[in-house]
Design a protein around this motif. Sequence first.
Motif, PDB file in Angstrom:
ATOM      1  N   HIS A  39       0.850  -1.190   0.000  1.00 35.15           N
ATOM      2  CA  HIS A  39       0.000   0.000   0.000  1.00 35.15           C
ATOM      3  C   HIS A  39       0.887   1.242   0.000  1.00 35.15           C
ATOM      4  CE1 HIS A  39      -2.847  -3.051   1.221  1.00 35.15           C
ATOM      5  NE2 HIS A  39      -3.811  -2.211   0.889  1.00 35.15           N
ATOM      6  N   CYS A  40       0.417   2.275  -0.676  1.00 35.71           N
ATOM      7  CA  CYS A  40       1.162   3.523  -0.814  1.00 35.71           C
ATOM      8  C   CYS A  40       1.415   4.162   0.550  1.00 35.71           C
ATOM      9  CB  CYS A  40       0.379   4.471  -1.716  1.00 35.71           C
ATOM     10  SG  CYS A  40       1.146   6.088  -1.944  1.00 35.71           S
ATOM     11  N   GLU A  41       2.657   4.562   0.786  1.00 39.21           N
ATOM     12  CA  GLU A  41       2.987   5.219   2.051  1.00 39.21           C
ATOM     13  C   GLU A  41       2.423   6.630   2.142  1.00 39.21           C
ATOM     14  OE1 GLU A  41       7.161   5.078   2.868  1.00 39.21           O
ATOM     15  OE2 GLU A  41       7.177   2.899   2.960  1.00 39.21           O
ATOM     16  N   GLU A  42       2.052   7.197   1.011  1.00 37.94           N
ATOM     17  CA  GLU A  42       1.530   8.564   0.996  1.00 37.94           C
ATOM     18  C   GLU A  42       0.009   8.605   1.182  1.00 37.94           C
ATOM     19  OE1 GLU A  42       1.992  12.656   0.872  1.00 37.94           O
ATOM     20  OE2 GLU A  42       3.578  11.160   0.862  1.00 37.94           O
ATOM     21  N   CYS A  43      -0.717   7.828   0.366  1.00 38.53           N
ATOM     22  CA  CYS A  43      -2.188   7.915   0.398  1.00 38.53           C
ATOM     23  C   CYS A  43      -2.864   6.661   0.960  1.00 38.53           C
ATOM     24  CB  CYS A  43      -2.726   8.183  -1.010  1.00 38.53           C
ATOM     25  SG  CYS A  43      -2.536   6.798  -2.159  1.00 38.53           S
ATOM     26  N   GLY A  44      -2.128   5.564   1.109  1.00 37.73           N
ATOM     27  CA  GLY A  44      -2.685   4.344   1.678  1.00 37.73           C
ATOM     28  C   GLY A  44      -3.406   3.440   0.690  1.00 37.73           C
ATOM     29  N   GLU A  45      -3.504   3.861  -0.572  1.00 35.42           N
ATOM     30  CA  GLU A  45      -4.168   3.032  -1.586  1.00 35.42           C
ATOM     31  C   GLU A  45      -3.292   1.828  -1.934  1.00 35.42           C
ATOM     32  OE1 GLU A  45      -7.249   3.381  -3.120  1.00 35.42           O
ATOM     33  OE2 GLU A  45      -7.561   4.881  -1.553  1.00 35.42           O
ATOM     34  N   PRO A  46      -3.918   0.712  -2.335  1.00 38.39           N
ATOM     35  CA  PRO A  46      -3.125  -0.459  -2.745  1.00 38.39           C
ATOM     36  C   PRO A  46      -2.264  -0.134  -3.969  1.00 38.39           C
ATOM     37  CG  PRO A  46      -5.456  -1.028  -2.507  1.00 38.39           C
ATOM     38  CD  PRO A  46      -5.352   0.456  -2.393  1.00 38.39           C
ATOM     39  N   ILE A  47      -1.056  -0.680  -3.983  1.00 37.46           N
ATOM     40  CA  ILE A  47      -0.169  -0.537  -5.134  1.00 37.46           C
ATOM     41  C   ILE A  47      -0.401  -1.752  -6.023  1.00 37.46           C
ATOM     42  CG2 ILE A  47       2.233  -0.426  -5.917  1.00 37.46           C
ATOM     43  CD1 ILE A  47       2.904   0.817  -3.163  1.00 37.46           C
ATOM     44  N   ALA A  50       1.464  -5.445 -10.580  1.00 38.55           N
ATOM     45  CA  ALA A  50       2.387  -5.272 -11.713  1.00 38.55           C
ATOM     46  C   ALA A  50       3.454  -4.222 -11.384  1.00 38.55           C
ATOM     47  CB  ALA A  50       1.623  -4.877 -12.962  1.00 38.55           C
ATOM     48  N   ARG A  51       3.062  -3.137 -10.735  1.00 31.64           N
ATOM     49  CA  ARG A  51       4.032  -2.094 -10.355  1.00 31.64           C
ATOM     50  C   ARG A  51       4.997  -2.623  -9.303  1.00 31.64           C
ATOM     51  NH1 ARG A  51       5.598   3.047 -10.243  1.00 31.64           N
ATOM     52  NH2 ARG A  51       5.927   4.122  -8.271  1.00 31.64           N
ATOM     53  N   ARG A  52       4.463  -3.348  -8.322  1.00 26.72           N
ATOM     54  CA  ARG A  52       5.318  -3.895  -7.257  1.00 26.72           C
ATOM     55  C   ARG A  52       6.335  -4.881  -7.804  1.00 26.72           C
ATOM     56  NH1 ARG A  52       2.201  -6.891  -3.745  1.00 26.72           N
ATOM     57  NH2 ARG A  52       0.308  -6.628  -4.951  1.00 26.72           N
ATOM     58  N   LYS A  53       5.946  -5.643  -8.829  1.00 29.09           N
ATOM     59  CA  LYS A  53       6.858  -6.619  -9.425  1.00 29.09           C
ATOM     60  C   LYS A  53       7.880  -5.958 -10.344  1.00 29.09           C
ATOM     61  CE  LYS A  53       4.124 -10.808  -9.203  1.00 29.09           C
ATOM     62  NZ  LYS A  53       3.513 -11.900  -9.968  1.00 29.09           N
ATOM     63  N   ALA A  54       7.489  -4.853 -10.989  1.00 26.41           N
ATOM     64  CA  ALA A  54       8.380  -4.179 -11.930  1.00 26.41           C
ATOM     65  C   ALA A  54       9.534  -3.470 -11.221  1.00 26.41           C
ATOM     66  CB  ALA A  54       7.591  -3.182 -12.773  1.00 26.41           C
ATOM     67  N   ILE A  55       9.216  -2.789 -10.119  1.00 29.48           N
ATOM     68  CA  ILE A  55      10.237  -2.058  -9.364  1.00 29.48           C
ATOM     69  C   ILE A  55       9.928  -2.149  -7.877  1.00 29.48           C
ATOM     70  CG2 ILE A  55      10.742  -0.410 -11.217  1.00 29.48           C
ATOM     71  CD1 ILE A  55       9.061   1.637  -9.638  1.00 29.48           C
ATOM     72  N   ALA A  56      10.956  -1.964  -7.075  1.00 26.13           N
ATOM     73  CA  ALA A  56      10.739  -1.873  -5.633  1.00 26.13           C
ATOM     74  C   ALA A  56      10.175  -0.484  -5.368  1.00 26.13           C
ATOM     75  CB  ALA A  56      12.046  -2.078  -4.887  1.00 26.13           C
ATOM     76  N   CYS A  57       8.930  -0.406  -4.933  1.00 28.34           N
ATOM     77  CA  CYS A  57       8.288   0.904  -4.763  1.00 28.34           C
ATOM     78  C   CYS A  57       7.605   0.994  -3.406  1.00 28.34           C
ATOM     79  CB  CYS A  57       7.296   1.162  -5.884  1.00 28.34           C
ATOM     80  SG  CYS A  57       6.003  -0.070  -6.006  1.00 28.34           S
ATOM     81  N   GLN A  58       7.424   2.227  -2.985  1.00 33.54           N
ATOM     82  CA  GLN A  58       6.741   2.511  -1.725  1.00 33.54           C
ATOM     83  C   GLN A  58       5.511   3.381  -1.943  1.00 33.54           C
ATOM     84  OE1 GLN A  58       7.953   0.924   1.039  1.00 33.54           O
ATOM     85  NE2 GLN A  58       9.345   0.074  -0.481  1.00 33.54           N
ATOM     86  N   TYR A  59       5.326   3.850  -3.183  1.00 33.01           N
ATOM     87  CA  TYR A  59       4.233   4.762  -3.501  1.00 33.01           C
ATOM     88  C   TYR A  59       3.481   4.280  -4.739  1.00 33.01           C
ATOM     89  CZ  TYR A  59       7.129   7.718  -0.553  1.00 33.01           C
ATOM     90  OH  TYR A  59       7.875   8.200   0.480  1.00 33.01           O
ATOM     91  N   GLN A  66       3.688  12.824  -8.321  1.00 33.51           N
ATOM     92  CA  GLN A  66       3.586  14.100  -7.619  1.00 33.51           C
ATOM     93  C   GLN A  66       4.837  14.376  -6.786  1.00 33.51           C
ATOM     94  OE1 GLN A  66      -0.139  14.241  -5.513  1.00 33.51           O
ATOM     95  NE2 GLN A  66      -1.292  14.660  -7.379  1.00 33.51           N
ATOM     96  N   LEU A  67       5.367  13.342  -6.136  1.00 34.33           N
ATOM     97  CA  LEU A  67       6.584  13.519  -5.341  1.00 34.33           C
ATOM     98  C   LEU A  67       7.751  13.925  -6.225  1.00 34.33           C
ATOM     99  CD1 LEU A  67       6.173  10.499  -2.932  1.00 34.33           C
ATOM    100  CD2 LEU A  67       6.258  12.895  -2.263  1.00 34.33           C
ATOM    101  N   GLU A  68       7.885  13.289  -7.389  1.00 32.10           N
ATOM    102  CA  GLU A  68       8.978  13.604  -8.299  1.00 32.10           C
ATOM    103  C   GLU A  68       8.854  15.008  -8.880  1.00 32.10           C
ATOM    104  OE1 GLU A  68       9.188  10.411 -11.133  1.00 32.10           O
ATOM    105  OE2 GLU A  68       9.905   8.992  -9.621  1.00 32.10           O
ATOM    106  N   GLN A  69       7.634  15.474  -9.017  1.00 33.74           N
ATOM    107  CA  GLN A  69       7.417  16.824  -9.552  1.00 33.74           C
ATOM    108  C   GLN A  69       7.435  17.880  -8.451  1.00 33.74           C
ATOM    109  OE1 GLN A  69       3.720  16.368 -11.703  1.00 33.74           O
ATOM    110  NE2 GLN A  69       4.722  15.410 -13.448  1.00 33.74           N
ATOM    111  N   GLY A  70       7.654  17.455  -7.222  1.00 32.75           N
ATOM    112  CA  GLY A  70       7.720  18.390  -6.104  1.00 32.75           C
ATOM    113  C   GLY A  70       6.389  18.943  -5.675  1.00 32.75           C
ATOM    114  N   LYS A  71       5.326  18.228  -5.969  1.00 31.83           N
ATOM    115  CA  LYS A  71       3.983  18.705  -5.628  1.00 31.83           C
ATOM    116  C   LYS A  71       3.504  18.173  -4.284  1.00 31.83           C
ATOM    117  CE  LYS A  71       2.652  19.366 -10.403  1.00 31.83           C
ATOM    118  NZ  LYS A  71       1.759  18.973 -11.483  1.00 31.83           N
ATOM    119  N   LYS A  72       4.246  17.308  -3.656  1.00 31.57           N
ATOM    120  CA  LYS A  72       3.865  16.788  -2.333  1.00 31.57           C
ATOM    121  C   LYS A  72       4.980  17.029  -1.365  1.00 31.57           C
ATOM    122  CE  LYS A  72       0.359  13.392  -3.137  1.00 31.57           C
ATOM    123  NZ  LYS A  72      -0.258  12.261  -2.595  1.00 31.57           N
TER     124      LYS A  72
END
Length: 72
Positions: A39-47, A50-59, A66-72
């Motif tokens: 689940h996303c550490e920012e909004c809590g929605e399930p990740i 396919a995304r979890r398998k493609a890369i190690a992610c936390q969001y 939004q984080l990469e664009q500096g909006k959060k």
Amino acid sequence: MSTAWAGGADAIAERMEKMTELFVAETRKAIYTGKSATHCEECGEPIPEARRKAIACQYCLPCQTQLEQGKK
């Protein structure tokens, strides 16, 4: 004009290309290691799986964007 490396400009370009390839390979290893959150550490929605398998992610993708664009 002499060069610091034997072989001239072609050898230098070839060496730089090889170094770039190695850097990219090492960077990819770093990206794809680790454990993904379910689940996303920012909004809590399930990740999505396919995304979890493609890369190690936390969001989720929207929060990551939004984080990469500096909006959060």
